[in-house]
Structure formats: structure tokens, C-alpha cells
Design a protein around this motif. Structure first.
Motif, PDB file in Angstrom:
ATOM      1  N   LEU A  40      75.855 -41.529 -27.944  1.00 61.86           N
ATOM      2  CA  LEU A  40      75.570 -41.316 -29.357  1.00 61.86           C
ATOM      3  C   LEU A  40      76.628 -41.959 -30.242  1.00 61.86           C
ATOM      4  N   ARG A  41      77.872 -41.926 -29.786  1.00 61.82           N
ATOM      5  CA  ARG A  41      78.951 -42.541 -30.556  1.00 61.82           C
ATOM      6  C   ARG A  41      78.727 -44.048 -30.672  1.00 61.82           C
ATOM      7  N   LYS A  42      78.280 -44.681 -29.587  1.00 63.28           N
ATOM      8  CA  LYS A  42      78.024 -46.118 -29.609  1.00 63.28           C
ATOM      9  C   LYS A  42      76.903 -46.456 -30.599  1.00 63.28           C
ATOM     10  N   PHE A  43      75.874 -45.614 -30.642  1.00 68.99           N
ATOM     11  CA  PHE A  43      74.778 -45.829 -31.584  1.00 68.99           C
ATOM     12  C   PHE A  43      75.295 -45.741 -33.016  1.00 68.99           C
ATOM     13  N   LYS A  44      76.139 -44.747 -33.261  1.00 73.45           N
ATOM     14  CA  LYS A  44      76.676 -44.556 -34.609  1.00 73.45           C
ATOM     15  C   LYS A  44      77.557 -45.723 -35.006  1.00 73.45           C
ATOM     16  N   GLU A  45      78.390 -46.181 -34.078  1.00 74.78           N
ATOM     17  CA  GLU A  45      79.278 -47.299 -34.359  1.00 74.78           C
ATOM     18  C   GLU A  45      78.491 -48.579 -34.619  1.00 74.78           C
ATOM     19  N   ALA A  46      77.313 -48.701 -34.003  1.00 77.96           N
ATOM     20  CA  ALA A  46      76.469 -49.880 -34.195  1.00 77.96           C
ATOM     21  C   ALA A  46      75.643 -49.795 -35.479  1.00 77.96           C
ATOM     22  N   GLY A  47      75.751 -48.666 -36.171  1.00 73.72           N
ATOM     23  CA  GLY A  47      75.011 -48.511 -37.427  1.00 73.72           C
ATOM     24  C   GLY A  47      73.536 -48.229 -37.243  1.00 73.72           C
ATOM     25  N   ILE A  48      73.171 -47.673 -36.080  1.00 70.99           N
ATOM     26  CA  ILE A  48      71.768 -47.371 -35.815  1.00 70.99           C
ATOM     27  C   ILE A  48      71.347 -46.133 -36.611  1.00 70.99           C
ATOM     28  N   LEU A  49      70.245 -46.242 -37.312  1.00 67.69           N
ATOM     29  CA  LEU A  49      69.681 -45.105 -38.030  1.00 67.69           C
ATOM     30  C   LEU A  49      68.748 -44.352 -37.098  1.00 67.69           C
ATOM     31  N   GLY A  50      69.037 -43.061 -36.882  1.00 69.05           N
ATOM     32  CA  GLY A  50      68.191 -42.230 -36.043  1.00 69.05           C
ATOM     33  C   GLY A  50      67.197 -41.430 -36.869  1.00 69.05           C
ATOM     34  N   ILE A  51      66.318 -40.734 -36.187  1.00 66.38           N
ATOM     35  CA  ILE A  51      65.252 -39.989 -36.865  1.00 66.38           C
ATOM     36  C   ILE A  51      65.811 -38.924 -37.795  1.00 66.38           C
ATOM     37  N   ASN A  52      66.765 -38.140 -37.322  1.00 61.49           N
ATOM     38  CA  ASN A  52      67.298 -37.048 -38.136  1.00 61.49           C
ATOM     39  C   ASN A  52      68.001 -37.559 -39.395  1.00 61.49           C
TER      40      ASN A  52
END
Length: 316
Positions: free
Chosen positions: A5-17
Motif C-alpha cells: 500500500l505504501r508503494k501505491f501511495k508513493e506512486a500517486g495511485i488513486l484508490g477507490i476510498n
């Protein structure tokens, strides 16, 4: 899991929530949802604001009118049937041509070659009216719409059907775009949930990049075998201008705008979506967050559609 999840956040990925909590709920007035959820209302709104759309031939809003469909379509060999309140491409029926026997009984030929008799069409429209495909499960209406002619750009790269371009617009600024191409699996419909492919699009010049199918990057179109990377979408500035204008049209700050490129009429608004999906990030191999934060910092100054489009093309 935390590292993932940290990697997704660092990559600037927008999640559903985050999409719902930080962008849809605070930025989209609830009272404006019907303007985009109801495709008939969208068409009326577009017409009153001179926004080009496919022609809507008629609307069937009660079971007693289903029998009138052949009469409503007597001068239309090809057409599209869609639920007014449908989503994810469900319930859309594309008729490529109609033939009549010596008794005047129609046979409807779908994209992909399958034939439908009159009773099957009636059954499908009845399903729409009963709410089978509606977003909220309530009774719905069936729209009879013009079937467009795909721009020649798509002739060798797409599989039948009509491609469309999804543009995410935030506070009037285009922030990310994706071309959606029909496949054999999707039945000629440009819907990712049904097996269509998505292709990332560079905002500056409309250059195609990565091809994604079912959330996996692939090298080429699975049916045509054509490589897509590096091709340039026609009428790109006009497409972005049309997408950005839907901010004023809908009164929604965060939305997906679906545009089709017709051979004769050019870019046309197909529909708008107040809850656009997130697969567009995979096709572009980058997250939405940095672009959305840039808009939040930029959008405090009132700008024209042309200015917003040019700023997005320069910075995103």
C-alpha cells in the motif's frame, strides 16, 4: 501488505476510498448526479448548450410502447438501444443493420454477426424497462440512439464497434485520458469490464502509449494484432475542449467524460460519469494524485475552457 500500500501511495495511485472520500463526495453536488446518470437528461442538457451528441431517435418509457419499436425505427437500419440509467456498458445493444422478409418482419443484425428476431429485441427492451440494467435497480427507460460511423483512424486498429475516449476532468481541467477499443470478447463494445482494451493517451498531443487488457499491459490489440503505441489521435485539441466544457455543463467537479470520434461529425459527447473508474491509471502507468493536487492548487483562478485545456497540456 503495508509495504504494498505504501508503494501505491508513493506512486500517486488513486484508490477507490480516496476517490470517493476526497474527490467525489466533497466535489460533486449530489443534486447534479441525475444530469449524468440519466442519459436522456444528459442529451437534453447537451442539446440546450449546443454540445454535439449522437442523435436520440426515441425513448421507450412504458411496456405498452415496446410494440411500437419497429415503427419508431422503420427508417433506421442501424441503431443503438441503451438503458437511460445504465452503467458499465450493461444493457447496451448495437444493431449494425436491419433486414426485412417478404412479410415486412424485421431481423436485427448485431455487431459481431449474431441475429435477433423481433421478439428478442422486445424482450431486451422489456428487461431495460424492468430495471435489469439500471444503476439503482429501479424501473428504467430505453433510449433508441444513432449508431455512429467510426473515424477512419480506427479502421485497422479496432475490432468492429465504436471506440471511445475517456477523459477524467477535475474542476474543469483534463487530468488523464484513455482510448477504449472494442474487442471480440467485448462484443464490439468499448467497455473494459466486458473485455475491451484501454490505451493510455498523452494529454499534450494525443499520442497513444500503453495497452491494457483486464488490468494487464499487453503489446498489441488482441484481435487486430496492431501495435498502438506512438499513434496520434485525430482532433485531440477538440476532444479535450469538449471534455473540459462538461465541467460547466454538468456542475460536477470530478467526472469522467466519454467522447466518440465520428467519421463525419468529429468528436461527440457520448456520456458523462460522476464515478469514473480507476483503470485509466494502469493504461497511463501513472497515478492520478499528482495531477489532482496540481489542479487543487491551480483552479482558484477563474479561467476559460481554452486556458484550462492548454494549462493541462503543458503541465500534465
Amino acid at each position: 501488505m503495508i509495504s504494498f500500500l505504501r508503494k501505491f501511495k508513493e506512486a500517486g495511485i488513486l484508490g477507490i476510498n480516496r476517490r470517493i472520500g476526497e474527490f467525489i463526495l466533497p466535489y460533486n453536488p449530489r443534486e447534479n448526479y441525475p444530469l449524468v446518470d440519466d442519459k436522456w437528461l444528459t442529451a437534453e442538457l447537451a442539446a440546450s448548450n449546443a454540445i454535439p451528441m449522437p442523435e436520440h431517435y426515441a425513448m421507450v418509457n412504458e411496456f405498452g410502447r415496446v410494440k411500437d419499436v419497429p415503427l419508431l425505427l422503420k427508417d433506421r437500419s442501424s441503431f443503438v438501444v441503451k438503458p437511460a440509467n445504465g452503467g458499465m456498458g450493461n444493457g447496451i445493444l448495437v444493431i449494425d443493420k436491419t433486414t426485412w422478409d417478404e412479410n415486412g418482419i424485421p431481423t436485427y443484425h448485431r455487431v459481431g454477426g449474431r441475429e435477433m428476431i423481433y421478439k428478442e429485441l422486445v424482450h431486451h427492451i422489456s428487461g431495460i424497462l424492468s430495471g435489469l440494467y439500471s444503476l439503482d435497480g429501479n424501473s428504467d427507460r430505453a433510449i433508441l440512439q444513432e449508431r455512429l460511423t467510426a473515424h477512419s483512424f480506427f479502421k485497422e486498429i479496432s475490432y468492429q464497434g465504436i471506440a471511445d475516449i475517456r477523459v477524467i476532468v477535475f474542476c474543469g481541467y483534463p487530468v488523464m485520458a484513455m482510448l477504449r477499443l472494442p474487442t471480440k470478447e467485448s462484443g464490439g463494445r468499448a467497455n473494459l469490464h466486458q473485455g475491451a482494451i484501454g490505451v493510455g493517451v498523452d494529454l499534450k498531443d494525443g499520442v497513444l502509449s500503453f495497452v491494457v487488457h483486464k488490468n494487464k499491459i499487453i503489446p498489441e490489440h488482441p484481435d487486430t494484432g496492431q501495435r498502438l503505441e506512438g499513434r496520434i489521435l485525430p482532433s485531440w485539441k477538440e476532444i479535450l475542449h469538449l471534455a473540459a466544457s462538461c465541467y460547466e455543463l454538468s456542475g460536477l467537479n470530478y467526472l469522467g467524460v466519454d467522447i466518440v470520434l465520428d467519421e463525419r461529425r468529429g468528436p461527440l459527447l457520448l456520456e458523462m460519469n460522476a464515478r469514473p473508474g480507476l483503470g485509466i491509471q494502469i493504461a497511463n502507468k501513472k497515478g492520478l494524485m499528482s495531477a489532482l493536487r496540481w489542479v487543487e492548487e491551480t483552479s482558484g483562478v477563474k479561467r476559460s475552457i481554452e486556458e484550462r485545456v492548454e494549462m493541462s497540456r503543458r503541465h500534465l
